[in-house]
Design a protein around this motif. Structure first.
Motif, short mmCIF file in Angstrom:
data_model
loop_
_atom_site.label_atom_id
_atom_site.label_comp_id
_atom_site.label_asym_id
_atom_site.label_seq_id
_atom_site.Cartn_x
_atom_site.Cartn_y
_atom_site.Cartn_z
N ALA A 180 6.40 -22.82 -49.20
CA ALA A 180 5.49 -21.90 -48.52
C ALA A 180 4.68 -22.63 -47.45
O ALA A 180 4.57 -22.16 -46.31
CB ALA A 180 4.56 -21.24 -49.54
N ASN A 201 11.50 -19.31 -45.44
CA ASN A 201 11.89 -18.02 -46.03
C ASN A 201 12.29 -18.31 -47.47
O ASN A 201 13.25 -19.04 -47.70
CB ASN A 201 13.08 -17.44 -45.27
CG ASN A 201 12.71 -17.09 -43.84
OD1 ASN A 201 11.83 -16.26 -43.61
ND2 ASN A 201 13.37 -17.72 -42.89
N LYS A 229 2.80 -16.40 -50.72
CA LYS A 229 2.60 -15.61 -49.50
C LYS A 229 1.36 -16.10 -48.76
O LYS A 229 1.37 -16.32 -47.55
CB LYS A 229 2.40 -14.13 -49.86
CG LYS A 229 3.68 -13.36 -50.00
CD LYS A 229 3.38 -11.87 -50.21
CE LYS A 229 4.59 -11.19 -50.81
NZ LYS A 229 4.29 -10.04 -51.62
N SER A 271 8.66 -15.57 -45.41
CA SER A 271 9.01 -14.34 -46.13
C SER A 271 9.24 -14.73 -47.58
O SER A 271 9.47 -15.91 -47.88
CB SER A 271 10.27 -13.69 -45.56
OG SER A 271 11.38 -14.55 -45.78
N ILE A 272 9.17 -13.76 -48.48
CA ILE A 272 9.43 -14.05 -49.89
C ILE A 272 10.00 -12.79 -50.55
O ILE A 272 9.54 -11.68 -50.30
CB ILE A 272 8.16 -14.58 -50.61
CG1 ILE A 272 8.49 -15.05 -52.02
CG2 ILE A 272 7.03 -13.60 -50.59
CD1 ILE A 272 7.45 -16.02 -52.58
N ARG A 273 11.08 -12.98 -51.33
CA ARG A 273 11.71 -11.84 -51.99
C ARG A 273 12.29 -12.34 -53.32
O ARG A 273 12.47 -13.55 -53.52
CB ARG A 273 12.84 -11.26 -51.13
CG ARG A 273 13.94 -12.27 -50.88
CD ARG A 273 15.12 -11.72 -50.08
NE ARG A 273 16.14 -12.77 -50.00
CZ ARG A 273 17.44 -12.55 -49.87
NH1 ARG A 273 17.90 -11.33 -49.77
NH2 ARG A 273 18.30 -13.56 -49.82
#
Ligand code: CP
Length: 328
Positions: A193, A198, A218, A224-226
């Motif tokens: 992070a 990503n 975040k 981005s983070i998923r």
């Protein structure tokens, strides 16, 4: 920097400066920065890399180390406050830590999660207690929910491999015979992070990371983070897969429930077939120790993707950068 407890509390530029210093120390390993200085290394839990790399690094910097492994030639230590000490523990950290600090210029402490109280472990309550008890700078050599020395070395490894700062970083769950805490996954998330990557968390639906850790990543600057659940989707255009096992948040403190939950997840062992959609030269990372053919197949560890030895070597250089900063 007064202590080195987490990358989370350091400005990003300071972390990048430590990485740059680690790379300079890798090129020029011998100096006398620690001449006449003593570093105490207290291991409440076992180690190979952390113990050996700290001792080697301190030696290369002209210093001396004192290694304490409670129960192995030294008194067992009690960490709980207000307890009647009529059990196996002989000495309390309330005496042991100030005494060690009085002999040393820097202290390093390893103390894993007891996995009873998730909130307490995520707050790294015990490591902060150690810091309060130490009059000397403290290095977190892996705590209940962080492993910043590993994270710094991993950042250095990614830089040396020319993995883009905004590249695609997959943190993947794998099966393990024990429920493991969040120290390494959180440290890896923090590192990725802060680097601005990503991030994909690849795990079974039953094994997300705690929401707090995702929110934290975040806030720290993840591009981005998923969270995804199939290798093809998770590894699409991945530059790196970082493997670690962790306990499902809902089962924290309940190992029997956790073992029931993961009993059908043995196929979560990293294999070459996972990398079909990744960049062709995507790398495999793991902090070690690793169980071969349980968490990851031989074909990966013995193949060109694996950078696990590179990561482990960088522990030496990253920790020398931390020691240099703290002693100055
Ligand atoms: N990665 C790591 O900290 O290794 P050790 O547990 O062997 O010190």
């Amino acid at each position: 920097m007064n202590d080195f407890l987490s990358l989370r509390t350091l400005p990003r530029d300071q972390v990048q400066n430590l990485v740059n210093l680690a790379r300079e120390l890798k090129a020029n390993p011998i100096n006398d920065t620690l001449r006449g200085k003593v570093v105490g290394l207290l291991f409440m839990n076992p180690s190979l890399r952390t113990l050996a790399s700290f001792q080697a690094g301190i030696g290369q910097m002209g210093g001396t180390s004192v290694v304490i492994q409670p129960g192995t030639g030294t008194w067992t230590l009690e960490t709980r406050d207000g307890i009647v000490m009529d059990g196996p523990e002989v000495e309390h950290i309330r005496e042991a830590i100030p005494v060690l600090a009085s002999y040393c210029d820097i202290l390093g402490i390893r103390s894993f999660a007891n996995q009873i109280n998730l909130d307490e472990d995520l707050a790294d309550h015990l490591m902060h207690k150690f810091a309060d008890l130490s009059s000397k700078p403290l290095i977190n050599m892996e705590s209940a929910s962080d492993h910043p020395c590993q994270a710094l070395a991993d950042w250095q490894t990614l830089d040396e491999l020319d993995i883009p700062a905004d590249g695609n970083f997959v943190l993947s769950w794998a099966w393990h015979p024990k429920p493991l805490p969040y120290a390494v996954p959180r440290a890896a998330l923090t590192m990725a992070a802060l680097r601005g990557m990503n991030i994909t968390i690849h795990s079974p639906k039953s094994h997300p990371l705690p929401d707090e850790l995702v929110a934290e990543a975040k806030a720290l600057g993840a591009k981005s983070i998923r969270n995804t659940h199939t290798a093809n989707e998770s590894l699409e255009n991945a530059h790196v897969l970082y493997c670690k096992s962790w306990v499902a948040p809902q089962n924290y403190g309940d190992p029997e429930a956790e073992m029931r939950l993961r009993k059908n997840l043995r196929e979560w062992c990293v294999a070459e077939s996972w990398f079909e959609t990744a960049w062709s030269d995507a790398k495999f990372m793991h902090c070690l120790p690793v169980r071969r053919n349980v968490k990851v197949a031989d074909e990966i560890l013995d193949g060109p993707r694996s950078v696990v030895i590179h990561q482990a070597e960088n522990r030496l250089h990253a920790q020398k950068a931390i020691l240099t900063n703290l002693i100055n």
